[in-house]
Design a protein around this motif. Sequence first.
Motif, PDB file in Angstrom:
ATOM      1  N   ALA A  49     -35.632 -99.660  24.156  1.00 44.36           N
ATOM      2  CA  ALA A  49     -36.392 -99.128  23.027  1.00 44.36           C
ATOM      3  C   ALA A  49     -37.857 -98.915  23.389  1.00 44.36           C
ATOM      4  O   ALA A  49     -38.496 -97.955  22.924  1.00 44.36           O
ATOM      5  CB  ALA A  49     -36.271-100.067  21.830  1.00 44.36           C
ATOM      6  N   GLU A  50     -38.416 -99.812  24.211  1.00 47.73           N
ATOM      7  CA  GLU A  50     -39.801 -99.646  24.648  1.00 47.73           C
ATOM      8  C   GLU A  50     -39.977 -98.351  25.434  1.00 47.73           C
ATOM      9  O   GLU A  50     -40.990 -97.654  25.316  1.00 47.73           O
ATOM     10  CB  GLU A  50     -40.218-100.827  25.531  1.00 47.73           C
ATOM     11  N   ALA A  51     -38.964 -98.017  26.231  1.00 52.99           N
ATOM     12  CA  ALA A  51     -39.076 -96.862  27.120  1.00 52.99           C
ATOM     13  C   ALA A  51     -38.640 -95.554  26.477  1.00 52.99           C
ATOM     14  O   ALA A  51     -39.064 -94.476  26.916  1.00 52.99           O
ATOM     15  CB  ALA A  51     -38.233 -97.104  28.379  1.00 52.99           C
ATOM     16  N   ALA A  52     -37.807 -95.611  25.440  1.00 57.23           N
ATOM     17  CA  ALA A  52     -37.159 -94.416  24.899  1.00 57.23           C
ATOM     18  C   ALA A  52     -38.118 -93.295  24.498  1.00 57.23           C
ATOM     19  O   ALA A  52     -37.894 -92.134  24.876  1.00 57.23           O
ATOM     20  CB  ALA A  52     -36.259 -94.799  23.716  1.00 57.23           C
ATOM     21  N   PRO A  53     -39.183 -93.559  23.735  1.00 50.65           N
ATOM     22  CA  PRO A  53     -40.066 -92.441  23.339  1.00 50.65           C
ATOM     23  C   PRO A  53     -40.668 -91.718  24.534  1.00 50.65           C
ATOM     24  O   PRO A  53     -40.781 -90.488  24.539  1.00 50.65           O
ATOM     25  CB  PRO A  53     -41.154 -93.128  22.493  1.00 50.65           C
ATOM     26  N   LYS A  59     -39.730 -96.929  17.635  1.00 49.75           N
ATOM     27  CA  LYS A  59     -39.159 -97.036  18.974  1.00 49.75           C
ATOM     28  C   LYS A  59     -37.638 -97.165  18.908  1.00 49.75           C
ATOM     29  O   LYS A  59     -36.915 -96.577  19.733  1.00 49.75           O
ATOM     30  CB  LYS A  59     -39.773 -98.222  19.716  1.00 49.75           C
ATOM     31  N   ASN A  60     -37.153 -97.912  17.936  1.00 48.53           N
ATOM     32  CA  ASN A  60     -35.702 -98.054  17.787  1.00 48.53           C
ATOM     33  C   ASN A  60     -35.051 -96.732  17.392  1.00 48.53           C
ATOM     34  O   ASN A  60     -33.924 -96.437  17.822  1.00 48.53           O
ATOM     35  CB  ASN A  60     -35.383 -99.130  16.750  1.00 48.53           C
ATOM     36  N   ILE A  61     -35.739 -95.939  16.585  1.00 50.94           N
ATOM     37  CA  ILE A  61     -35.211 -94.620  16.216  1.00 50.94           C
ATOM     38  C   ILE A  61     -35.090 -93.731  17.448  1.00 50.94           C
ATOM     39  O   ILE A  61     -34.067 -93.061  17.663  1.00 50.94           O
ATOM     40  CB  ILE A  61     -36.113 -93.955  15.151  1.00 50.94           C
ATOM     41  N   PHE A  62     -36.133 -93.729  18.294  1.00 50.22           N
ATOM     42  CA  PHE A  62     -36.081 -92.946  19.534  1.00 50.22           C
ATOM     43  C   PHE A  62     -34.948 -93.440  20.435  1.00 50.22           C
ATOM     44  O   PHE A  62     -34.267 -92.638  21.087  1.00 50.22           O
ATOM     45  CB  PHE A  62     -37.413 -93.019  20.271  1.00 50.22           C
ATOM     46  N   ALA A  63     -34.756 -94.751  20.490  1.00 52.11           N
ATOM     47  CA  ALA A  63     -33.683 -95.310  21.316  1.00 52.11           C
ATOM     48  C   ALA A  63     -32.315 -94.875  20.799  1.00 52.11           C
ATOM     49  O   ALA A  63     -31.412 -94.559  21.589  1.00 52.11           O
ATOM     50  CB  ALA A  63     -33.776 -96.833  21.334  1.00 52.11           C
ATOM     51  N   VAL A  64     -32.155 -94.850  19.479  1.00 50.09           N
ATOM     52  CA  VAL A  64     -30.889 -94.410  18.886  1.00 50.09           C
ATOM     53  C   VAL A  64     -30.643 -92.933  19.179  1.00 50.09           C
ATOM     54  O   VAL A  64     -29.505 -92.497  19.354  1.00 50.09           O
ATOM     55  CB  VAL A  64     -30.899 -94.668  17.358  1.00 50.09           C
ATOM     56  N   LEU A  93     -31.869 -91.360  21.941  1.00 49.01           N
ATOM     57  CA  LEU A  93     -31.710 -91.204  23.382  1.00 49.01           C
ATOM     58  C   LEU A  93     -30.346 -91.677  23.878  1.00 49.01           C
ATOM     59  O   LEU A  93     -29.755 -91.047  24.767  1.00 49.01           O
ATOM     60  CB  LEU A  93     -32.816 -91.974  24.110  1.00 49.01           C
ATOM     61  N   LEU A  94     -29.834 -92.761  23.329  1.00 42.15           N
ATOM     62  CA  LEU A  94     -28.594 -93.344  23.847  1.00 42.15           C
ATOM     63  C   LEU A  94     -27.413 -92.374  23.806  1.00 42.15           C
ATOM     64  O   LEU A  94     -26.721 -92.196  24.823  1.00 42.15           O
ATOM     65  CB  LEU A  94     -28.267 -94.631  23.092  1.00 42.15           C
ATOM     66  N   PRO A  95     -27.124 -91.718  22.667  1.00 42.35           N
ATOM     67  CA  PRO A  95     -26.004 -90.761  22.690  1.00 42.35           C
ATOM     68  C   PRO A  95     -26.236 -89.573  23.616  1.00 42.35           C
ATOM     69  O   PRO A  95     -25.284 -89.030  24.179  1.00 42.35           O
ATOM     70  CB  PRO A  95     -25.889 -90.314  21.223  1.00 42.35           C
ATOM     71  N   LEU A  96     -27.510 -89.160  23.781  1.00 45.24           N
ATOM     72  CA  LEU A  96     -27.800 -88.096  24.738  1.00 45.24           C
ATOM     73  C   LEU A  96     -27.450 -88.534  26.157  1.00 45.24           C
ATOM     74  O   LEU A  96     -26.898 -87.762  26.955  1.00 45.24           O
ATOM     75  CB  LEU A  96     -29.272 -87.698  24.655  1.00 45.24           C
ATOM     76  N   LEU A  97     -27.782 -89.775  26.472  1.00 45.02           N
ATOM     77  CA  LEU A  97     -27.436 -90.326  27.777  1.00 45.02           C
ATOM     78  C   LEU A  97     -25.932 -90.323  27.988  1.00 45.02           C
ATOM     79  O   LEU A  97     -25.426 -89.875  29.022  1.00 45.02           O
ATOM     80  CB  LEU A  97     -27.970 -91.753  27.909  1.00 45.02           C
ATOM     81  N   LEU A  98     -25.215 -90.848  27.011  1.00 40.25           N
ATOM     82  CA  LEU A  98     -23.758 -90.955  27.134  1.00 40.25           C
ATOM     83  C   LEU A  98     -23.112 -89.575  27.230  1.00 40.25           C
ATOM     84  O   LEU A  98     -22.198 -89.358  28.034  1.00 40.25           O
ATOM     85  CB  LEU A  98     -23.201 -91.742  25.953  1.00 40.25           C
ATOM     86  N   TYR A  99     -23.588 -88.624  26.412  1.00 36.92           N
ATOM     87  CA  TYR A  99     -23.028 -87.276  26.454  1.00 36.92           C
ATOM     88  C   TYR A  99     -23.335 -86.603  27.792  1.00 36.92           C
ATOM     89  O   TYR A  99     -22.482 -85.918  28.367  1.00 36.92           O
ATOM     90  CB  TYR A  99     -23.568 -86.427  25.306  1.00 36.92           C
ATOM     91  N   GLY A 100     -24.573 -86.785  28.283  1.00 41.30           N
ATOM     92  CA  GLY A 100     -24.940 -86.207  29.565  1.00 41.30           C
ATOM     93  C   GLY A 100     -24.076 -86.741  30.694  1.00 41.30           C
ATOM     94  O   GLY A 100     -23.646 -85.990  31.580  1.00 41.30           O
TER      95      GLY A 100
END
Length: 370
Positions: free
Chosen positions: A23-27, A347-352, A354-361
């Motif tokens: 979450a710290e890194a996601a944004p 930050k948690n919103i950005f992490a939420v 980013l995570l599905p984008l990672l998985l889809y990618g």
Amino acid sequence: MSFADAAVEILADIMVESWDIFAEAAPYLLLGFGIAGLLHVFVPDDKVMQYLGSSAGKFRSVINASFLGVPLPLCSCGVVPAALSLRKRGATKGATLSFLISTPQTGVDSIAITYALLDPIMTVFRPVATFATAVVAGVAENILNPSKDKDDKLPEKPAPLNVLPMFSAEPDSCGCSSCGPHEEAENFIDKVKAGAKYAYIELLGEIGFWLIVGVVVAGIISYVVPENLVGNYLGGGIASMLLALIVGIPLYICATASTPLAAVLILKGMSPGAAFVFLLAGPATNAATITMVLKFLGRRTTAVYLASIALCAVVCGLVLDQIYSRLGIDVISIAGSASEVMPEEVKNIFAVILLPLLLYGMYAGKKCTE
């Protein structure tokens, strides 16, 4: 408490630690990948060859190659075929080596995550040291192993090799999802769309697995490793940097994924200089890259490659420790402070996101290579 209950509790704690790091890194990752997408569509490959080819001169081409490689988000998987393609298209050996070093060591995405998880000093120092290392290696190669004139000329009818996997129109040999065919975008809107697709699907898919591994390993270290253990053995000095160098050189890890590991180790007591040695050496080299360099560029070039990285990494680590010492800055107290201006909820919103984008990618990349 039963063993199963204890194991579940430990696993849950590790997942919490890993999520906090993510979450710290996601944004900043989302921002960095966006910039990478813009570079992908707005920097044409003919410009790359104009400044890296032998016509630019043996030393100017080294400077250009080092500078170009710093922002490009290309990991070890893609940098070897890209660098070899540059060589075959007429780039000098020194420029090829500089590009091979500067490109995987850092990129706009890893610079962004460095700002999020570490501090502004490391954020600025990292690309500067990367550039310096690449220049040293390229210049040393051109001086110690000068090529014959005929070796540095463009072939009369060059084969249609890819200059960079991210700019290519044909699949590359590295197997990354970003190396597949791309449609040429003509207008500005289409280019932005193509850049977004590359950034948030293809590039995320290419490094997504290693990013997740890096975050999880960082979470495990954060939970398991006692602070005094790291501080006692990697608290500073030449010995700790040599140990970080020995671990980093053969390890396969990209610049973005290595940053959470370095951040956690610093918080556990590792000196910023020793952590920086790992950040510099880890992404630039691994056993596979060394093998490829040895096969296609020769033993002497491989020796320059490894010696330059090792020497510059240790020197930069010592310099960085001195910077923090002279400024009287406790790196532990400011690590991650840049991201504190953003509320935890954001930050948690950005992490939420980013995570599905990672998985889809990762899923799309796997389907592409099947």
